[in-house]
Design a protein around this motif. Structure first.
Motif, PDB file in Angstrom:
ATOM      1  N   MET A 100       0.929  -1.066  -0.092  1.00 23.34           N
ATOM      2  CA  MET A 100      -0.057  -0.049  -0.041  1.00 23.34           C
ATOM      3  C   MET A 100       0.967   1.306   0.068  1.00 23.34           C
ATOM      4  N   VAL A 101       0.423   2.203  -0.719  1.00 20.29           N
ATOM      5  CA  VAL A 101       1.186   3.560  -0.819  1.00 20.29           C
ATOM      6  C   VAL A 101       0.811   4.204   0.320  1.00 20.29           C
ATOM      7  N   SER A 102       1.749   4.956   0.835  1.00 20.27           N
ATOM      8  CA  SER A 102       1.354   5.625   2.303  1.00 20.27           C
ATOM      9  C   SER A 102       0.734   6.957   1.946  1.00 20.27           C
ATOM     10  N   SER A 103       0.013   7.753   2.560  1.00 18.92           N
ATOM     11  CA  SER A 103      -0.588   8.805   2.281  1.00 18.92           C
ATOM     12  C   SER A 103      -0.045   9.800   3.119  1.00 18.92           C
ATOM     13  N   ALA A 104       0.869   9.819   3.913  1.00 17.61           N
ATOM     14  CA  ALA A 104       1.526  10.390   4.766  1.00 17.61           C
ATOM     15  C   ALA A 104       2.769  10.121   5.355  1.00 17.61           C
ATOM     16  N   THR A 105       3.563  10.966   5.538  1.00 14.25           N
ATOM     17  CA  THR A 105       5.114  10.445   5.791  1.00 14.25           C
ATOM     18  C   THR A 105       5.034  10.074   7.428  1.00 14.25           C
ATOM     19  N   PRO A 106       5.884   9.252   7.697  1.00 14.82           N
ATOM     20  CA  PRO A 106       5.929   8.972   9.340  1.00 14.82           C
ATOM     21  C   PRO A 106       6.046   9.923  10.152  1.00 14.82           C
ATOM     22  N   LYS A 107       6.388  11.215   9.784  1.00 21.71           N
ATOM     23  CA  LYS A 107       6.427  12.102  10.739  1.00 21.71           C
ATOM     24  C   LYS A 107       5.265  13.191  10.951  1.00 21.71           C
ATOM     25  N   THR A 108       4.423  12.778  10.157  1.00 26.14           N
ATOM     26  CA  THR A 108       2.951  13.576  10.082  1.00 26.14           C
ATOM     27  C   THR A 108       2.251  12.873  11.383  1.00 26.14           C
ATOM     28  N   ARG A 109       2.267  13.807  12.663  1.00 24.95           N
ATOM     29  CA  ARG A 109       1.513  13.427  13.871  1.00 24.95           C
ATOM     30  C   ARG A 109       0.290  13.811  13.747  1.00 24.95           C
ATOM     31  N   LEU A 110      -0.694  13.024  14.201  1.00 21.27           N
ATOM     32  CA  LEU A 110      -2.094  13.199  14.128  1.00 21.27           C
ATOM     33  C   LEU A 110      -2.797  13.008  15.531  1.00 21.27           C
ATOM     34  N   LEU A 111      -3.507  14.008  16.019  1.00 19.58           N
ATOM     35  CA  LEU A 111      -4.227  13.706  17.316  1.00 19.58           C
ATOM     36  C   LEU A 111      -5.638  13.382  17.129  1.00 19.58           C
ATOM     37  N   LEU A 112      -6.088  12.376  17.693  1.00 18.56           N
ATOM     38  CA  LEU A 112      -7.514  11.764  17.463  1.00 18.56           C
ATOM     39  C   LEU A 112      -8.249  12.128  18.800  1.00 18.56           C
ATOM     40  N   VAL A 113      -9.021  12.793  18.842  1.00 18.91           N
ATOM     41  CA  VAL A 113      -9.838  13.214  20.304  1.00 18.91           C
ATOM     42  C   VAL A 113     -11.276  12.493  20.065  1.00 18.91           C
ATOM     43  N   ASP A 114     -11.632  11.443  20.589  1.00 15.56           N
ATOM     44  CA  ASP A 114     -12.972  10.865  20.457  1.00 15.56           C
ATOM     45  C   ASP A 114     -12.947   9.719  21.501  1.00 15.56           C
ATOM     46  N   ASP A 115     -14.344   9.791  22.276  1.00 17.38           N
ATOM     47  CA  ASP A 115     -14.541   8.834  23.277  1.00 17.38           C
ATOM     48  C   ASP A 115     -15.109   7.615  22.897  1.00 17.38           C
ATOM     49  N   GLU A 116     -15.328   7.330  21.573  1.00 17.16           N
ATOM     50  CA  GLU A 116     -15.984   6.123  21.152  1.00 17.16           C
ATOM     51  C   GLU A 116     -14.881   4.918  21.104  1.00 17.16           C
ATOM     52  N   ALA A 117     -14.470   4.195  21.947  1.00 16.51           N
ATOM     53  CA  ALA A 117     -13.289   3.290  21.998  1.00 16.51           C
ATOM     54  C   ALA A 117     -13.199   2.368  20.765  1.00 16.51           C
ATOM     55  N   ARG A 118     -14.570   1.680  20.131  1.00 13.81           N
ATOM     56  CA  ARG A 118     -14.358   0.881  19.115  1.00 13.81           C
ATOM     57  C   ARG A 118     -13.982   1.798  17.707  1.00 13.81           C
ATOM     58  N   LEU A 119     -14.544   2.972  17.572  1.00  7.46           N
ATOM     59  CA  LEU A 119     -14.420   3.614  16.605  1.00  7.46           C
ATOM     60  C   LEU A 119     -12.669   4.295  16.526  1.00  7.46           C
ATOM     61  N   THR A 120     -12.348   4.549  17.848  1.00  8.18           N
ATOM     62  CA  THR A 120     -11.222   5.177  17.845  1.00  8.18           C
ATOM     63  C   THR A 120     -10.094   4.080  17.493  1.00  8.18           C
ATOM     64  N   GLU A 121     -10.224   3.032  18.073  1.00  5.66           N
ATOM     65  CA  GLU A 121      -9.202   1.653  17.774  1.00  5.66           C
ATOM     66  C   GLU A 121      -9.103   1.499  16.286  1.00  5.66           C
ATOM     67  N   LEU A 122     -10.385   1.586  15.882  1.00 12.03           N
ATOM     68  CA  LEU A 122     -10.410   1.247  14.276  1.00 12.03           C
ATOM     69  C   LEU A 122      -9.573   2.294  13.454  1.00 12.03           C
ATOM     70  N   LEU A 123      -9.738   3.601  13.785  1.00 10.99           N
ATOM     71  CA  LEU A 123      -9.520   4.629  13.240  1.00 10.99           C
ATOM     72  C   LEU A 123      -7.838   4.950  13.482  1.00 10.99           C
ATOM     73  N   LYS A 124      -7.520   4.589  14.630  1.00  9.93           N
ATOM     74  CA  LYS A 124      -5.892   4.500  14.987  1.00  9.93           C
ATOM     75  C   LYS A 124      -5.296   3.289  13.980  1.00  9.93           C
ATOM     76  N   MET A 125      -5.833   2.390  14.003  1.00  9.78           N
ATOM     77  CA  MET A 125      -5.260   1.299  13.164  1.00  9.78           C
ATOM     78  C   MET A 125      -4.958   1.942  11.678  1.00  9.78           C
ATOM     79  N   GLU A 126      -6.129   2.205  11.114  1.00  9.59           N
ATOM     80  CA  GLU A 126      -6.230   2.717   9.871  1.00  9.59           C
ATOM     81  C   GLU A 126      -5.190   3.676   9.407  1.00  9.59           C
ATOM     82  N   LEU A 127      -5.226   4.662  10.362  1.00 12.95           N
ATOM     83  CA  LEU A 127      -4.227   5.840  10.376  1.00 12.95           C
ATOM     84  C   LEU A 127      -2.773   5.477  10.189  1.00 12.95           C
TER      85      LEU A 127
END
Length: 246
Positions: free
Chosen positions: A1-28
């Protein structure tokens, strides 16, 4: 898979839905983002203000302690310009305006696809780079002026006839764009690209909403109009005495 972001791109995810957060973190992370997670607004605000600050923020509207709008306002009040994408179940114009006024750069209505989320993040990064280059110090004058309307781009202060004008983040960006193009007819699509980004997915009726807001703040019965509508085309910022199109 071709990465859409460099490893240096830091992203803060603010969400209290644990299942959604886990999925998004993995995909990101698969896409190459370095992801930090906060489960409530207070924790998210602390992380957003901690140096080095994140490169991108994904912020949920509904949080257990504060609303995402409140958190966004507090982030912006700290002079943090990190692009923010809001996740929300609200999709009417009033709610979108509320989010944009708070300083959100884009919003994504739930439920959404991972592909669309990634596209929004890429678009925000491109827009941030473009806007930074267009308004960077040394490339453009710090002071912009049209008649008695003055903008200091270093301090983000705006005044007319010496009276300070309080603008929201998006109102400021729109006025900045209009002032840089003063005397030129700017097409609606051109303004939307310049202020909301090339790949903004929102309704362009938002442009009319913000033009109305700006007129209410920078114009009054005892001040000449500066923002003029060019029917079927767009808008032009100029002094009224320059008779062109109204």
């Amino acid at each position: 898979m071709v990465s859409s972001a460099t490893p240096k791109t830091r992203l803060l995810l603010v969400d209290d839905e644990a299942r959604l957060t886990e999925l998004l973190k993995m995909e990101l992370e698969v896409e190459g983002y370095e992801v930090d997670v906060a489960a409530d607004g207070a924790a998210g605000l602390i992380q957003a203000r901690t140096e080095p600050s994140p490169d991108l923020i994904v912020l949920d509207w509904n949080l257990p302690d504060f609303s995402g709008v409140d958190i966004c306002q507090r982030i912006r009040s700290s002079s943090i310009t990190t692009p923010i994408l809001m996740l929300t179940g609200h999709d009417d114009v009033a709610d979108r305006v509320t989010a944009l006024d708070a300083g959100v750069d884009d919003y994504l209505v739930k439920p959404f696809s991972i592909e669309e989320l990634m596209a929004r993040l890429r678009a925000m990064q491109r827009r941030a780079s473009t806007f930074s280059a267009a308004t960077g110090e040394g490339q453009h004058p710090e002071m912009l002026q049209v008649g008695d309307l003055v903008m200091n781009t270093s301090t983000r202060d705006v005044s007319r006839s010496g009276q300070m004008i309080q603008l929201s983040v998006k109102e400021y960006e729109l006025l900045n764009f209009l002032m840089r193009g003063q005397g030129k007819v700017l097409e609606r699509a051109e303004i939307m690209r310049g202020v909301w980004g090339e790949n903004f997915y929102g309704d362009d009726n938002l442009l009319d909403v913000y033009i109305r807001y700006l007129r209410q703040k920078v114009e009054s019965t005892d001040r000449p109009a500066l923002i003029h509508t060019v029917r079927g085309v767009g808008f032009i910022l100029r002094e009224e005495r320059q008779e062109q199109t109204s």
